[in-house]
Design a protein around this motif. Sequence first.
Motif, mmCIF file in Angstrom:
data_model
loop_
_atom_site.group_PDB
_atom_site.id
_atom_site.type_symbol
_atom_site.label_atom_id
_atom_site.label_comp_id
_atom_site.label_asym_id
_atom_site.label_seq_id
_atom_site.Cartn_x
_atom_site.Cartn_y
_atom_site.Cartn_z
ATOM 1 N N PRO A 1 15.270 6.970 -19.599
ATOM 2 C CA PRO A 1 15.050 8.352 -19.172
ATOM 3 C C PRO A 1 15.581 9.384 -20.177
ATOM 4 C CG PRO A 1 16.545 7.221 -17.650
ATOM 5 C CD PRO A 1 16.091 6.218 -18.646
ATOM 6 N N ARG A 2 16.681 9.065 -20.839
ATOM 7 C CA ARG A 2 17.208 9.988 -21.857
ATOM 8 C C ARG A 2 16.178 10.227 -22.943
ATOM 9 N NH1 ARG A 2 21.017 7.527 -26.153
ATOM 10 N NH2 ARG A 2 18.948 6.769 -26.660
ATOM 11 N N ASP A 3 15.602 9.131 -23.448
ATOM 12 C CA ASP A 3 14.610 9.246 -24.511
ATOM 13 C C ASP A 3 13.352 9.970 -24.028
ATOM 14 O OD1 ASP A 3 16.475 7.869 -26.005
ATOM 15 O OD2 ASP A 3 15.329 5.998 -26.069
ATOM 16 N N ALA A 4 12.932 9.719 -22.801
ATOM 17 C CA ALA A 4 11.717 10.348 -22.263
ATOM 18 C C ALA A 4 11.878 11.864 -22.163
ATOM 19 C CB ALA A 4 11.365 9.753 -20.901
ATOM 20 N N VAL A 5 13.013 12.328 -21.626
ATOM 21 C CA VAL A 5 13.182 13.782 -21.491
ATOM 22 C C VAL A 5 13.416 14.433 -22.856
ATOM 23 C CG1 VAL A 5 13.910 13.671 -19.088
ATOM 24 C CG2 VAL A 5 15.658 13.710 -20.883
ATOM 25 N N ALA A 6 14.101 13.740 -23.761
ATOM 26 C CA ALA A 6 14.312 14.283 -25.104
ATOM 27 C C ALA A 6 12.979 14.385 -25.857
ATOM 28 C CB ALA A 6 15.299 13.415 -25.883
ATOM 29 N N LEU B 1 18.255 19.338 -14.263
ATOM 30 C CA LEU B 1 18.062 18.049 -13.597
ATOM 31 C C LEU B 1 19.295 17.206 -13.843
ATOM 32 C CD1 LEU B 1 15.902 15.897 -12.320
ATOM 33 C CD2 LEU B 1 15.729 15.132 -14.682
ATOM 34 N N LEU B 2 19.645 16.395 -12.851
ATOM 35 C CA LEU B 2 20.743 15.433 -12.976
ATOM 36 C C LEU B 2 20.166 14.033 -12.839
ATOM 37 C CD1 LEU B 2 23.749 14.587 -13.018
ATOM 38 C CD2 LEU B 2 23.755 14.914 -10.525
ATOM 39 N N VAL B 3 20.513 13.144 -13.769
ATOM 40 C CA VAL B 3 20.088 11.744 -13.712
ATOM 41 C C VAL B 3 21.318 10.876 -13.461
ATOM 42 C CG1 VAL B 3 18.966 9.831 -14.928
ATOM 43 C CG2 VAL B 3 18.167 12.186 -15.295
ATOM 44 N N LEU B 4 21.173 9.971 -12.477
ATOM 45 C CA LEU B 4 22.227 9.015 -12.136
ATOM 46 C C LEU B 4 21.734 7.612 -12.459
ATOM 47 C CD1 LEU B 4 23.144 10.543 -8.660
ATOM 48 C CD2 LEU B 4 24.439 10.790 -10.801
ATOM 49 N N THR C 1 10.546 7.277 -15.386
ATOM 50 C CA THR C 1 10.627 8.316 -16.422
ATOM 51 C C THR C 1 9.420 9.250 -16.352
ATOM 52 O OG1 THR C 1 9.674 6.858 -18.112
ATOM 53 C CG2 THR C 1 12.068 6.937 -17.969
ATOM 54 N N LYS C 2 8.257 8.723 -16.008
ATOM 55 C CA LYS C 2 7.073 9.580 -15.861
ATOM 56 C C LYS C 2 7.265 10.572 -14.720
ATOM 57 C CE LYS C 2 2.021 9.454 -15.365
ATOM 58 N NZ LYS C 2 2.007 10.852 -15.102
ATOM 59 N N LYS C 3 7.797 10.100 -13.594
ATOM 60 C CA LYS C 3 8.056 10.987 -12.440
ATOM 61 C C LYS C 3 9.063 12.068 -12.807
ATOM 62 C CE LYS C 3 5.823 8.874 -8.958
ATOM 63 N NZ LYS C 3 4.703 9.458 -8.266
ATOM 64 N N VAL D 1 19.630 16.992 -23.842
ATOM 65 C CA VAL D 1 20.317 15.983 -23.036
ATOM 66 C C VAL D 1 21.826 16.152 -23.193
ATOM 67 C CG1 VAL D 1 20.746 13.499 -22.791
ATOM 68 C CG2 VAL D 1 18.424 14.332 -23.212
ATOM 69 N N VAL D 2 22.532 16.111 -22.056
ATOM 70 C CA VAL D 2 23.990 16.193 -22.056
ATOM 71 C C VAL D 2 24.524 15.001 -21.271
ATOM 72 C CG1 VAL D 2 26.004 17.539 -21.361
ATOM 73 C CG2 VAL D 2 23.951 18.711 -22.199
#
Length: 185
Positions: A27-32, A77-80, A176-178, A38-39
């Motif tokens: 997911p990090r790579d997808a949003v970047a 957005l927050l990713v867990l 990651t698509k969602k 990314v933080v």
Amino acid sequence: MSDSLRGRTVAFLMSNSGVEQAELTAPRDAVAEAGATVVLLAPEKDTIQAFTHDVEKADTFQADEAVKDADPAAYDLLVLPGGTTNPDKLRLDTDAVDFVRRFVAAGKPVAAICHGPWTLVEAGVVEGKTLTSWPSLRTDITNAGGEWRDGEALVDPANGWTLITSRKPDDLAAFTKKIVDTLSS
């Protein structure tokens, strides 16, 4: 590279001592790649140890900020990410749980995969939500008032905030698509 998330900032919350690497990096790579900043947040602004299947040490990552110093207003957005160690440690960290509560109270979207929803359960925010996870969390989620469903990747926009969940690393492409689609809209 798409610019659909240009100007957006996505926080990833992890313990310093164990996160499932694929559930962080995909997911990090997808949003970047979609243009987001990314933080990486952790209890300590220190090294984050990643693992493969909670057993084999993988890469290390540097936390950008300690979660106690993080402001939910700074993130879109927050990713867990999951793995069993990561959310188990986070749900015992009062600063991490408080950050999740404040993030949800602000009405911001949260994405959680595998065992990641444990932190949401601890924060008391799954009541009335429909979500998926690793199957062993089903009872925890339903006892916390959530509705558990078996699905590759689910999006629940109910109760004033959007929750994106997925079951396991095999579902990362759908997850990651969602995330990207939801944050892009």
